[in-house]
Design a protein around this motif. Structure first.
Motif, PDB file in Angstrom:
ATOM      1  N   HIS A 237       0.824  -1.208   0.000  1.00  0.00           N
ATOM      2  CA  HIS A 237       0.000   0.000   0.000  1.00  0.00           C
ATOM      3  C   HIS A 237       0.862   1.263   0.000  1.00  0.00           C
ATOM      4  O   HIS A 237       0.513   2.245  -0.658  1.00  0.00           O
ATOM      5  CB  HIS A 237      -0.955  -0.024   1.195  1.00  0.00           C
ATOM      6  CG  HIS A 237      -1.935  -1.157   1.139  1.00  0.00           C
ATOM      7  ND1 HIS A 237      -1.833  -2.271   1.944  1.00  0.00           N
ATOM      8  CD2 HIS A 237      -3.009  -1.369   0.340  1.00  0.00           C
ATOM      9  CE1 HIS A 237      -2.816  -3.101   1.660  1.00  0.00           C
ATOM     10  NE2 HIS A 237      -3.534  -2.583   0.689  1.00  0.00           N
TER      11      HIS A 237
ATOM     12  N   TYR B  43       2.000   1.509  -3.497  1.00  0.00           N
ATOM     13  CA  TYR B  43       0.900   1.964  -4.352  1.00  0.00           C
ATOM     14  C   TYR B  43       0.852   3.495  -4.373  1.00  0.00           C
ATOM     15  O   TYR B  43       0.707   4.119  -5.433  1.00  0.00           O
ATOM     16  CB  TYR B  43      -0.414   1.381  -3.837  1.00  0.00           C
ATOM     17  CG  TYR B  43      -1.656   1.912  -4.512  1.00  0.00           C
ATOM     18  CD1 TYR B  43      -2.020   1.486  -5.791  1.00  0.00           C
ATOM     19  CD2 TYR B  43      -2.481   2.825  -3.865  1.00  0.00           C
ATOM     20  CE1 TYR B  43      -3.172   1.964  -6.403  1.00  0.00           C
ATOM     21  CE2 TYR B  43      -3.628   3.303  -4.463  1.00  0.00           C
ATOM     22  CZ  TYR B  43      -3.970   2.873  -5.731  1.00  0.00           C
ATOM     23  OH  TYR B  43      -5.105   3.357  -6.342  1.00  0.00           O
TER      24      TYR B  43
ATOM     25  N   TYR C  74       1.686   6.029  -7.718  1.00  0.00           N
ATOM     26  CA  TYR C  74       0.739   7.008  -8.258  1.00  0.00           C
ATOM     27  C   TYR C  74       0.919   8.399  -7.634  1.00  0.00           C
ATOM     28  O   TYR C  74       0.069   9.261  -7.801  1.00  0.00           O
ATOM     29  CB  TYR C  74      -0.697   6.512  -8.050  1.00  0.00           C
ATOM     30  CG  TYR C  74      -0.988   5.287  -8.867  1.00  0.00           C
ATOM     31  CD1 TYR C  74      -1.241   5.385 -10.237  1.00  0.00           C
ATOM     32  CD2 TYR C  74      -0.961   4.017  -8.291  1.00  0.00           C
ATOM     33  CE1 TYR C  74      -1.488   4.261 -11.000  1.00  0.00           C
ATOM     34  CE2 TYR C  74      -1.207   2.882  -9.045  1.00  0.00           C
ATOM     35  CZ  TYR C  74      -1.462   3.007 -10.399  1.00  0.00           C
ATOM     36  OH  TYR C  74      -1.701   1.887 -11.162  1.00  0.00           O
TER      37      TYR C  74
ATOM     38  N   ILE D 134      -6.970   4.006   2.548  1.00  0.00           N
ATOM     39  CA  ILE D 134      -7.186   4.198   1.112  1.00  0.00           C
ATOM     40  C   ILE D 134      -8.562   3.679   0.698  1.00  0.00           C
ATOM     41  O   ILE D 134      -9.307   4.341  -0.037  1.00  0.00           O
ATOM     42  CB  ILE D 134      -6.066   3.509   0.302  1.00  0.00           C
ATOM     43  CG1 ILE D 134      -4.729   4.229   0.536  1.00  0.00           C
ATOM     44  CG2 ILE D 134      -6.409   3.480  -1.188  1.00  0.00           C
ATOM     45  CD1 ILE D 134      -3.525   3.495  -0.027  1.00  0.00           C
ATOM     46  N   LYS D 135      -8.907   2.506   1.190  1.00  0.00           N
ATOM     47  CA  LYS D 135     -10.207   1.912   0.857  1.00  0.00           C
ATOM     48  C   LYS D 135     -11.356   2.807   1.316  1.00  0.00           C
ATOM     49  O   LYS D 135     -12.323   3.034   0.581  1.00  0.00           O
ATOM     50  CB  LYS D 135     -10.330   0.530   1.497  1.00  0.00           C
ATOM     51  CG  LYS D 135     -11.644  -0.189   1.192  1.00  0.00           C
ATOM     52  CD  LYS D 135     -11.673  -1.591   1.776  1.00  0.00           C
ATOM     53  CE  LYS D 135     -11.858  -1.559   3.277  1.00  0.00           C
ATOM     54  NZ  LYS D 135     -12.059  -2.921   3.845  1.00  0.00           N
TER      55      LYS D 135
ATOM     56  N   LEU E  76     -11.267   6.062   1.922  1.00  0.00           N
ATOM     57  CA  LEU E  76     -11.284   7.298   1.144  1.00  0.00           C
ATOM     58  C   LEU E  76     -11.933   7.081  -0.217  1.00  0.00           C
ATOM     59  O   LEU E  76     -12.686   7.936  -0.702  1.00  0.00           O
ATOM     60  CB  LEU E  76      -9.860   7.838   0.972  1.00  0.00           C
ATOM     61  CG  LEU E  76      -9.178   8.394   2.225  1.00  0.00           C
ATOM     62  CD1 LEU E  76      -7.723   8.724   1.932  1.00  0.00           C
ATOM     63  CD2 LEU E  76      -9.906   9.624   2.754  1.00  0.00           C
ATOM     64  N   LYS E  77     -11.655   5.952  -0.827  1.00  0.00           N
ATOM     65  CA  LYS E  77     -12.287   5.634  -2.118  1.00  0.00           C
ATOM     66  C   LYS E  77     -13.788   5.430  -1.948  1.00  0.00           C
ATOM     67  O   LYS E  77     -14.589   5.909  -2.766  1.00  0.00           O
ATOM     68  CB  LYS E  77     -11.632   4.393  -2.729  1.00  0.00           C
ATOM     69  CG  LYS E  77     -10.223   4.640  -3.241  1.00  0.00           C
ATOM     70  CD  LYS E  77      -9.620   3.373  -3.859  1.00  0.00           C
ATOM     71  CE  LYS E  77      -8.249   3.662  -4.459  1.00  0.00           C
ATOM     72  NZ  LYS E  77      -7.624   2.457  -5.052  1.00  0.00           N
ATOM     73  N   ARG E  78     -14.178   4.729  -0.891  1.00  0.00           N
ATOM     74  CA  ARG E  78     -15.592   4.479  -0.640  1.00  0.00           C
ATOM     75  C   ARG E  78     -16.348   5.790  -0.417  1.00  0.00           C
ATOM     76  O   ARG E  78     -17.505   5.922  -0.817  1.00  0.00           O
ATOM     77  CB  ARG E  78     -15.756   3.558   0.569  1.00  0.00           C
ATOM     78  CG  ARG E  78     -17.188   3.153   0.854  1.00  0.00           C
ATOM     79  CD  ARG E  78     -17.256   2.127   1.973  1.00  0.00           C
ATOM     80  NE  ARG E  78     -16.645   0.869   1.575  1.00  0.00           N
ATOM     81  CZ  ARG E  78     -16.531  -0.199   2.372  1.00  0.00           C
ATOM     82  NH1 ARG E  78     -16.972  -0.136   3.635  1.00  0.00           N
ATOM     83  NH2 ARG E  78     -15.975  -1.310   1.934  1.00  0.00           N
TER      84      ARG E  78
ATOM     85  N   LYS F  83     -15.624   8.524  -1.818  1.00  0.00           N
ATOM     86  CA  LYS F  83     -15.443   9.333  -3.026  1.00  0.00           C
ATOM     87  C   LYS F  83     -14.552  10.560  -2.770  1.00  0.00           C
ATOM     88  O   LYS F  83     -14.770  11.638  -3.332  1.00  0.00           O
ATOM     89  CB  LYS F  83     -16.796   9.758  -3.613  1.00  0.00           C
ATOM     90  CG  LYS F  83     -17.684   8.577  -4.004  1.00  0.00           C
ATOM     91  CD  LYS F  83     -18.915   9.021  -4.735  1.00  0.00           C
ATOM     92  CE  LYS F  83     -19.852   7.913  -5.137  1.00  0.00           C
ATOM     93  NZ  LYS F  83     -19.385   6.541  -5.077  1.00  0.00           N
TER      94      LYS F  83
ATOM     95  N   TRP G 225     -10.996   9.986  -2.749  1.00  0.00           N
ATOM     96  CA  TRP G 225      -9.681   9.605  -3.241  1.00  0.00           C
ATOM     97  C   TRP G 225      -9.211  10.454  -4.415  1.00  0.00           C
ATOM     98  O   TRP G 225      -8.038  10.813  -4.512  1.00  0.00           O
ATOM     99  CB  TRP G 225      -9.675   8.127  -3.614  1.00  0.00           C
ATOM    100  CG  TRP G 225      -8.343   7.582  -4.033  1.00  0.00           C
ATOM    101  CD1 TRP G 225      -7.977   7.138  -5.270  1.00  0.00           C
ATOM    102  CD2 TRP G 225      -7.185   7.410  -3.199  1.00  0.00           C
ATOM    103  NE1 TRP G 225      -6.679   6.707  -5.271  1.00  0.00           N
ATOM    104  CE2 TRP G 225      -6.162   6.857  -4.006  1.00  0.00           C
ATOM    105  CE3 TRP G 225      -6.917   7.673  -1.864  1.00  0.00           C
ATOM    106  CZ2 TRP G 225      -4.902   6.562  -3.506  1.00  0.00           C
ATOM    107  CZ3 TRP G 225      -5.648   7.374  -1.370  1.00  0.00           C
ATOM    108  CH2 TRP G 225      -4.659   6.825  -2.181  1.00  0.00           C
ATOM    109  N   SER G 226     -10.123  10.815  -5.312  1.00  0.00           N
ATOM    110  CA  SER G 226      -9.720  11.539  -6.521  1.00  0.00           C
ATOM    111  C   SER G 226      -9.578  13.045  -6.294  1.00  0.00           C
ATOM    112  O   SER G 226      -8.989  13.741  -7.118  1.00  0.00           O
ATOM    113  CB  SER G 226     -10.729  11.288  -7.642  1.00  0.00           C
ATOM    114  OG  SER G 226     -12.013  11.751  -7.261  1.00  0.00           O
TER     115      SER G 226
END
Length: 473
Positions: free
Chosen positions: A50, A53, A57, A219-220, A222-224, A226, A228-229
């Motif tokens: 992680h 990762y 990026y 990370i998971k 933050l993505k959930r 919305k 992360w981007s």
């Protein structure tokens, strides 16, 4: 047909006009995460997918030079103020201020006296003075009432609160109706286990893997949510760790009478306050006492440490070589891993990783200073930095070329309460609104002109009707 075309143009124009009011970008979001005691090379001791990762990026700095003294509270306060310890005043985890006649001790959690903190203004206060909101999950110092201010949202320090619960709070604040734009998240490991096991222990492998899994969980989530981007994530630490041994101990009782001085801070930097009239005796007894101990009068402390000009720095400091431990006597607690040593030592260096819309991708930088982080944070948040010892130029190359920067408004103070001013709109925003207004006005004129003309009979038809003879029954 012309009427329909005008209606279409009118709708498109009003849409353009409304869009022009949204040209101002969303407030940038920054989440600063610190894993206490995460040494730079822990990334390579065991698989850390992680962390890698984020590196793939985002950006990675190989060598982060933190400040002396390489302990927790001084370095955490440096990260959020950009100042050396002698400037921000948190010179160690254990301090004595002769002017205040007060002590500060991390061991006893005697840290909530705001007078120890107010030589500096941390970034969350500056962010809030600019009209924004901050949220802190256990970050050192965020539960202290500094300059009569606390973070907008914060969790009082409690090490029993799980990492998952801390993450949940941070995400709750970022996604609230009135969201934060700055989040600070702290976790105690791998520092705790590094002290007990020593960084060279094979048992540190699972500890590091657990930290990597915690990053994966963050990370998971933050993505959930919305986020992360849109969020700029920075991952760092305060210091590294070095291996100690009970065979490498310096015992002060062998050289000094304990009634002649106060030991303010112990290992690996002994901060010594001699009793009245005992300075020369203490100094002479220590200066050649042990080959692995270097003793300084306050005025002789190396300039490169920026650790001289503060009343909380004691008249004599004795610095142990790397891996050596200073005891007053052998009844003191011994730790297999320790930090606090010279900040030039690689074993004392922390990590720095970041990713998000503001950062370059798959970019590695050789070095930076921990004092530079503050200016980077202020840049990302579009707020005006307070005076600091860092340099934005040192970290500017971490950012992609398209990262916008809008300087925030100046802050005014009145009756010890900060007035918050809305951020200045950007030049592009005003241009967009002006152009949109002009276009809409033009189309309104054309539209209404067409509407009026459509209600009046054509002049040629009227003339033809006049020249025709009247019909008779």
């Amino acid at each position: 047909m012309t009427s329909k075309l005008l209606w279409v143009c009118f709708i498109l124009t009003t849409s353009t006009f409304s869009t022009s009011f949204s040209l101002q970008p969303d407030q940038p979001k920054v989440l600063l995460v610190a894993f206490d005691g995460f040494r730079w090379d822990y990334l390579y001791k065991v698989p850390t997918p992680h962390f890698h990762y984020v590196m793939k990026y985002g950006v990675h700095v190989k060598q982060v030079t933190n400040i002396f003294i390489t302990k927790t509270y001084p370095n955490f306060y440096t990260m959020v103020t950009g100042l050396f310890a002698e400037s921000h005043g948190i010179v160690s985890n254990d301090m004595f201020d002769p002017i205040l006649n007060k002590s500060f001790s991390l061991d006893h959690m005697d840290i909530y006296d705001s007078e120890f903190w107010e030589a500096a203004t941390p970034v969350w206060i500056t962010n809030q003075r600019a009209g924004h909101s901050s949220g802190a999950a256990m970050w050192p110092g965020t539960d202290v009432n500094i300059h009569e201010s606390l973070p907008t949202h914060y969790m009082p320090y409690n090490e029993s609160v799980s990492f998952e619960d801390r993450v949940a709070k941070i995400i709750e604040w970022f996604t609230a109706k009135e969201p934060i734009n700055l989040g600070l998240l702290y976790w105690e490991d791998p520092d705790d286990m590094g002290h007990h096991l020593g960084p060279d222990s094979p048992l540190m492998g699972p500890v590091i893997s657990d930290i990597d899994n915690k990053l994966g969980y963050l990370i998971k989530m933050l993505k959930r949510a919305k986020l992360w981007s849109t969020l700029n994530l920075i991952i760092t630490s305060d210091h590294g760790m070095t291996q100690c041994s009970e065979e490498r101990i310096i015992e002060l009782d062998q050289y000094l009478n304990k009634d002649d001085y106060m030991l303010i801070d112990q290992s690996p930097v002994a901060a010594i306050l001699p009793k009245e009239g005992k300075f020369d005796e203490i100094y002479e007894a220590l200066v050649h006492a042990h080959p692995n101990l270097t003793v300084f009068k306050k005025e002789e402390i190396p300039e490169r440490w920026h650790y001289r000009y503060n009343n909380r720095i004691q008249p004599i400091i004795a610095v142990a070589d790397e891996g050596w431990y200073i005891f007053q006597n052998k009844s003191d607690n011994f730790l297999l891993g320790n930090h606090g040593y010279d900040n030039a030592l690689p074993e004392m260096h922390p990590i720095f990783l970041a990713r998000g819309p503001a950062f370059r991708r798959n970019f590695t930088k050789d070095s930076m200073n921990s004092t530079d982080l503050y200016s980077l944070l202020c840049h990302l948040l579009n707020i005006t930095a307070m005076p600091h010892n860092g340099s934005f130029q040192n970290v500017q190359d971490l950012l992609n070329a398209a990262t916008p920067y809008v300087k925030s408004t100046t802050l005014l103070h009145c009756n010890n309460k900060q007035k918050e001013y809305k951020r200045e709109n950007s030049y592009d925003y005003f241009i967009g609104v002006s152009l949109g207004s002009i276009i809409v006005i033009v189309f309104f004129v054309i539209f209404f002109k067409h509407l009026i003309r459509s209600q009046i009979p054509d002049l040629r038809d009227m003339q033809a009707e006049i020249v025709q003879p009247l019909l008779h029954a």
